[in-house]
Enzyme design. Sequence first.
Site, PDB file in Angstrom:
ATOM      1  N   SER A 258      -4.412  -7.060  -4.350  1.00  0.00           N
ATOM      2  CA  SER A 258      -5.246  -7.953  -3.170  1.00  0.00           C
ATOM      3  C   SER A 258      -5.706  -6.702  -2.549  1.00  0.00           C
ATOM      4  CB  SER A 258      -4.362  -8.628  -2.365  1.00  0.00           C
ATOM      5  OG  SER A 258      -5.028  -8.958  -1.038  1.00  0.00           O
ATOM      6  N   SER A 259      -7.096  -6.972  -1.998  1.00  0.00           N
ATOM      7  CA  SER A 259      -7.463  -6.172  -0.964  1.00  0.00           C
ATOM      8  C   SER A 259      -6.902  -5.508   0.096  1.00  0.00           C
ATOM      9  CB  SER A 259      -8.826  -6.630  -0.618  1.00  0.00           C
ATOM     10  OG  SER A 259      -8.823  -7.701   0.249  1.00  0.00           O
ATOM     11  N   CYS A 260      -5.782  -6.298   0.402  1.00  0.00           N
ATOM     12  CA  CYS A 260      -5.075  -5.831   1.582  1.00  0.00           C
ATOM     13  C   CYS A 260      -4.147  -4.451   1.253  1.00  0.00           C
ATOM     14  CB  CYS A 260      -4.144  -6.856   2.267  1.00  0.00           C
ATOM     15  SG  CYS A 260      -2.710  -7.105   1.010  1.00  0.00           S
TER      16      CYS A 260
ATOM     17  N   TYR B 202       3.500  -7.642   2.350  1.00  0.00           N
ATOM     18  CA  TYR B 202       2.601  -8.329   1.154  1.00  0.00           C
ATOM     19  C   TYR B 202       2.051  -7.334   0.258  1.00  0.00           C
ATOM     20  CZ  TYR B 202      -0.992 -11.194  -1.075  1.00  0.00           C
ATOM     21  OH  TYR B 202      -2.051 -11.814  -1.757  1.00  0.00           O
TER      22      TYR B 202
ATOM     23  N   LYS C 290       2.360  -5.825  -3.479  1.00  0.00           N
ATOM     24  CA  LYS C 290       1.466  -5.683  -4.457  1.00  0.00           C
ATOM     25  C   LYS C 290       1.209  -4.292  -4.968  1.00  0.00           C
ATOM     26  CE  LYS C 290      -0.145  -9.898  -4.733  1.00  0.00           C
ATOM     27  NZ  LYS C 290       0.072 -10.723  -5.969  1.00  0.00           N
TER      28      LYS C 290
ATOM     29  N   HIS D 138      -5.622 -19.144   4.787  1.00  0.00           N
ATOM     30  CA  HIS D 138      -6.708 -18.076   4.814  1.00  0.00           C
ATOM     31  C   HIS D 138      -8.077 -18.741   5.730  1.00  0.00           C
ATOM     32  CE1 HIS D 138      -4.826 -16.254   1.398  1.00  0.00           C
ATOM     33  NE2 HIS D 138      -4.943 -15.161   2.012  1.00  0.00           N
TER      34      HIS D 138
END
Length: 313
Positions: free
Chosen positions: A113-115, A142, A146, A185
Amino acid sequence: MNSVPFDLTGKRVYVAGHRGMVGSALVRRLAREGVTIVTVDRNDIDLRNQAAVFDWFAKVKPQVVFLAAAKVGGILANDTLRADFIYDNIAIATNVIHAAHRNGAEKLMFLGSSCIYPQLAPQPLREDMVLTGPLEPTNEPYAVAKIAGIKMAEAYRSQYGNDFISVMPTNLYGPGDNYHPEHSHVVAALIRRFHEAKAAGVKSVSVWGTGTPRREFLYVDDMADACVYLMRVYSGAGLINIGAGKDITIAEFARLVADVVHYRGEIIFEPSKPDGTPRKLLDVGRLEELGWRARTSLADGLKQAYQAYLTRR
Ligand SMILES: NC(=O)C1=CN([C@@H]2O[C@H](COP(=O)(O)OP(=O)(O)OC[C@H]3O[C@@H](n4cnc5c(N)ncnc54)[C@H](OP(=O)(O)O)[C@@H]3O)[C@@H](O)[C@H]2O)C=CC1
Ligand SMILES: C[C@H]1O[C@H](OP(=O)(O)OP(=O)(O)OC[C@H]2O[C@@H](n3cnc4c(=O)[nH]c(N)nc43)[C@H](O)[C@@H]2O)[C@@H](O)[C@@H](O)C1=O
C-alpha cells in the site's frame, strides 16, 4: 528492471481475498485470461491460521497467487484497531507467502500500500523511498505489516529464487468497496454520507479533517488490470507503484462526490478528525516504463462507483 513475459494461460490462479473490492475486481479481470481461478472462503480457511493455509495449499497447489487478502480500512480504523491491523496482516502475509514457496508456486504478487512510504517523503513517492523516514502514525501498524510482506517477497526471491513480486497501490475505490460508516476509506465514506444526506434532505454534511490533505485515487478495475499486466510482464525484487499519476485535495474531492451524488447542501470540515499524511502521490514512472497507464478518470470512476453503491447487494 526485469520485464520477463509470464504466460498465465491454463494456470491455476489463486486470488486470496476474492470477495473484497480488489479481489473481486481481479476475478472479473482474470475471467478473460483463460485461467482456472481458485478461491477459498474465509469461513473455510482463515488465512491467519498457518496449519490450515499450509494444508490447503498442499492440496490445491495454486501455480499463481494474487495476495489481495488483508485487514483493510480507512484512517480511523487503522488508528484505532492498531493491534488487529498488524497481527492480521503479518499473519496473512507470512502464511500465504511461505505456503506458496513450500508448494512451488511459479509466481506470487503481494499487494502492499502507498502508506508504506515515509509520512513526509518528497513527492511524488518513488519506490526507493521505502524505510527512508518515519511512517504516518495513524497507519503505522498496517504499514509495518505491509513492509514485512514486501521484505518477505524479496527475501524468498533472494534465498530460494521464488518469482515473488510486490506492488504498491494508491488509494483505491469502486464496486465492492467497504461502506462502513467509521472504518471505510474516504471515497466510500463520502459516497454513502452524501447519498444519505440527499435522501434525508440534510442541510450540511461533515467531512473529516481540514480538507487540505491531497490524495490520489485509482479505480479498482484499473488496479486489477494493472495487476494482471504486471504479473505477465514484471519479474524483479523492486516494488512497482500502481497509481493514477495525479492527486486532489480532500476538499476538492468532497465537492466532486457531492456533484456526482447531486447533493446540494453545505460541506463542513471536522478538524478534530485526523488528516493523516499530508500527501502521498505515487511516482508511476516504473509502471509507465513497463507499458501500463490508468484509463479511468476520477470523474468517470466516481460515477461508476456511485452506481455500484446504488446497486450493491
Ligand atoms: N482499498 C484501498 O484503498 C487499498 C487497498 N490496498 C490493498 O489491496 C488489498 C485488497 O484491499 P481491498 O480489496 O480494498 O480490501 P477488502 O477489505 O475489500 O478485501 C480484503 C479481503 O481479504 C479477506 N480477508 C481479510 N482477512 C482475512 C483472513 N483472516 N482470512 C481470509 N481472508 C481474509 C476479506 O475476506 P472477507 O470479505 O470474507 O472478510 C476480503 O475478501 C489489500 O492487500 C490492501 O492492503 C492497498 C492500497 C489501497
Ligand atoms: C489506502 C490508505 O488508506 C488509509 O490512509 P488514508 O489515505 O489517509 O485513508 P482515508 O481514505 O481513510 O482518508 C483519506 C483522507 O480523507 C479524509 N476524510 C474526510 N472524510 C473522511 C471520511 O468520512 N472517512 C475517511 N476514511 N476519511 C475521510 C481523511 O481525514 C484523510 O485526510 C490508510 O489507513 C491505509 O489503509 C492506506 O494505505
